[in-house]
Design a protein around this motif. Structure first.
Motif, PDB file in Angstrom:
ATOM      1  N   THR A 166       0.882  -1.194   0.032  1.00 50.16           N
ATOM      2  CA  THR A 166      -0.172  -0.041   0.136  1.00 50.16           C
ATOM      3  C   THR A 166       0.940   1.193   0.092  1.00 50.16           C
ATOM      4  OG1 THR A 166      -2.183   1.113   0.861  1.00 50.16           O
ATOM      5  CG2 THR A 166      -0.437   0.375   2.657  1.00 50.16           C
ATOM      6  N   PHE A 167       0.351   2.397  -0.027  1.00 49.01           N
ATOM      7  CA  PHE A 167       1.086   3.774   0.003  1.00 49.01           C
ATOM      8  C   PHE A 167       0.045   4.745   0.412  1.00 49.01           C
ATOM      9  CE2 PHE A 167      -1.517   5.609  -3.319  1.00 49.01           C
ATOM     10  CZ  PHE A 167      -2.313   4.784  -3.828  1.00 49.01           C
ATOM     11  N   THR A 168       0.822   5.980   0.646  1.00 46.95           N
ATOM     12  CA  THR A 168       0.124   7.217   0.613  1.00 46.95           C
ATOM     13  C   THR A 168       0.840   8.351   0.451  1.00 46.95           C
ATOM     14  OG1 THR A 168      -1.703   8.401   2.139  1.00 46.95           O
ATOM     15  CG2 THR A 168       0.522   7.124   3.185  1.00 46.95           C
TER      16      THR A 168
ATOM     17  N   VAL B 225       4.858   7.737   0.422  1.00 46.54           N
ATOM     18  CA  VAL B 225       5.355   6.454   1.418  1.00 46.54           C
ATOM     19  C   VAL B 225       4.790   5.265   0.785  1.00 46.54           C
ATOM     20  CG1 VAL B 225       5.410   5.654   3.724  1.00 46.54           C
ATOM     21  CG2 VAL B 225       5.337   8.041   3.474  1.00 46.54           C
TER      22      VAL B 225
ATOM     23  N   LEU C  84       4.683   1.010   1.414  1.00 45.19           N
ATOM     24  CA  LEU C  84       4.897  -0.171   2.264  1.00 45.19           C
ATOM     25  C   LEU C  84       5.287  -1.304   1.052  1.00 45.19           C
ATOM     26  CD1 LEU C  84       2.546  -0.223   4.998  1.00 45.19           C
ATOM     27  CD2 LEU C  84       4.690   0.666   5.103  1.00 45.19           C
TER      28      LEU C  84
END
Lengths: 137, 383
Positions: A67-69, A88, A90
């Motif tokens: 995932t990311f943000t 970011v 993961l």
């Protein structure tokens, strides 16, 4: 895009191997030296095995985004809002499913981040330290 | 399994919920506690038991002294976090103490000063694994953690911006008809989109409020509650679930980062109450963030797994909807006093008499309390 510049606090030597790996151009995670099982993040105690010894192992630089943000407002202690936005990730290495390493998206050339996107590890120098970067593969 | 219908929440009270208040935690806990005791029709000297929250930072003797209580006969500390501590763990401990005959009236106080120096994220900055491995990569702070969960959830189940917005808009609609709510200004889709982005896809509007405030409640036996002023609101079901992941790895290394142990807590609570989700009249869901409230809505069985965004977008949780949720605005619009203001609202709805926001003939309400690696489901019933 910006990049986070938050100093690495390593009062605990438990994490030094990760940053040694970045200096050597590798992604390193911890395994139980006897069983070879991944133990990530490095725990103070391996579950059920208080005598277990951890060792660092390099994992594949290829993998995908679990995932990311994209951080638009930094919540890091201190004022880091001139370092945003950054994305970011993961990252899950191909040879270590379920192990997730936090890093930032780099060299994305405008490609939108997405769960499952293929990525390749690239260490990134920030100030006086390195962090894990991941570029679209 | 504990027995249903043995304890009741006999008094509730709270302070005003403020964006920035002047009072310290002890003052707010005392003010809320005295209000709850008076609401129960009791005197401070009637209180003989305490369930303390470890995050509030004040032991029971300080509370007892501050309210002018009588002899303390029982005290315990809820060993969980967030809503699990205030709406699940505390009630379970209270039931154990009352049923064992250790005390008669248990006070559960809590207050938070979100605006204190260091803010609400200081706790996480002390985690060695976060400080050592996540913070240098910029992965830090609750909105960032939950934003990463939201992206993964959307990847697996799909969620448009409009569907995501429907949840905070729903809770704001309830807050608009709640006089004590902290944010009552209307929120339509345009207002939602104007809310600043913090960490994609979560905007300020997708996050719980920053609140300085306190809440408290009194627990007594159902037999005693029948002699007190209000209709009896009993604990009919109560379940707790744990996943044992330490906080240092909770937001990155769980197999599914947006899974919380809700199924476990809900199954226990429904079994104890002898009901199914379809029997509920309303629910209060711990809404630290849009994504966590969506997931809990599903895991409570209020809609199918993966369908919560569509459930909210269809208006089912709105005033007049088939399953009203967070009827005083929840933590995202009503106020963020973790869990406890949701429980207070549940009690008031079940008593009846909440005016414009009263759910007609409300008799069964579920309260979902999230606490990171633990979760509680509590079912309150008007007897």
């Amino acid at each position: 895009m910006g990049i986070p510049n938050y100093p690495v606090h390593l009062e605990d030597p438990l994490f030094q191997g990760f940053y040694d790996g970045l200096d050597a151009g590798e992604l390193r995670v911890t395994v139980d030296a006897e069983t070879g099982e991944f133990q990530w993040y490095p725990p103070e105690v391996v579950p059920g095995r208080p005598d277990a010894r951890l060792e660092w192992r390099a994992v594949s630089p290829l993998g995908h985004a679990y995932t990311f943000t994209t951080v638009v407002r930094s919540l890091l202690p201190g004022d880091h809002n001139d370092e945003v936005p950054y994305t970011v990730i993961l990252f899950e290495p191909d040879d270590a499913p379920g192990v997730r390493i936090a890093g930032v998206l780099v060299d994305d050339d405008g490609v939108a981040p997405a769960c499952g996107m293929r990525l390749k590890f690239r260490p990134v120098e920030v100030g006086d330290h390195k962090i894990a970067g991941f570029a679209p593969a | 399994m504990m027995k249903p219908g043995k304890i009741a929440i006999t008094g509730v009270g709270e302070t005003p919920f403020l964006r920035k208040g002047e009072e310290h935690v002890m003052q707010m806990m005392t003010r809320a506690s005295l209000a709850a005791i008076a609401d129960a029709g009791l005197k401070p000297t009637d209180i003989d038991g305490y369930i303390i929250n470890k995050y509030a930072g004040h032991p029971s003797e300080e509370i007892a002294h501050a309210i002018g209580a009588g002899q303390k006969r029982f005290s315990a500390v809820a060993d969980s976090a967030g809503g699990t501590a205030t709406t699940g763990d505390a009630l379970r401990l209270a039931q154990l103490a009352i049923e064992a005959g250790l005390c008669k009236h248990v006070l559960v106080p809590y207050a938070i000063r979100s605006t204190k120096p260091g803010g609400v994220y200081a706790f996480h900055a002390r985690e060695p694994q976060k400080a050592g491995l996540e913070m240098p990569a910029g992965f830090f702070g609750q909105p960032t953690y939950f934003a990463s969960m939201a992206n993964r959830y959307a990847h697996e189940y799909g969620m448009t911006e409009e569907e995501q917005a429907a949840l905070p808009m729903t809770y704001r609609a309830w807050a608009a008809i709640t006089p004590s709510a902290q944010r009552r200004d209307p929120m339509d889709l345009a207002a939602y989109r104007a809310s600043p982005m913090i960490s994609t896809p979560l905007r300020v509007a997708d996050c719980c409020l920053t609140t300085d405030g306190g809440g408290a409640y009194v627990v007594s036996s159902v037999d005693y509650a029948r002699h007190l002023p209000h209709p009896v609101v009993a604990v009919q079901g109560l379940g707790l679930g744990y996943n044992n992941y330490p906080h240092g790895v909770l937001f990155s290394q769980k197999p599914c980062t947006f899974e919380f142990p809700v199924r476990e807590s809900a199954a226990m609570a429904y079994a104890m109450a002898g009901i199914s989700p379809a029997d509920l009249d309303l629910a209060q869901v711990y809404d630290g963030f849009t994504i966590s409230a969506l997931v809990q809505t599903e895991m409570l069985g209020l809609c199918d797994v993966g369908e919560a965004p569509r459930f909210y977008a269809a208006g089912h949780a709105m005033p007049g909807g088939k399953m009203p949720i967070n009827t005083s605005g929840g933590h995202m619009s009503g106020g963020y006093v973790p869990g406890i203001n949701l429980l207070i609202e549940a009690v008031r709805q079940l008593r009846g008499g909440e005016g414009a926001r009263q759910v007609p003939d409300a008799r069964l309400c579920a309260i979902a309390g999230l606490g990171g690696n633990n979760h509680s489901t509590t079912i309150l019933a008007r007897m």
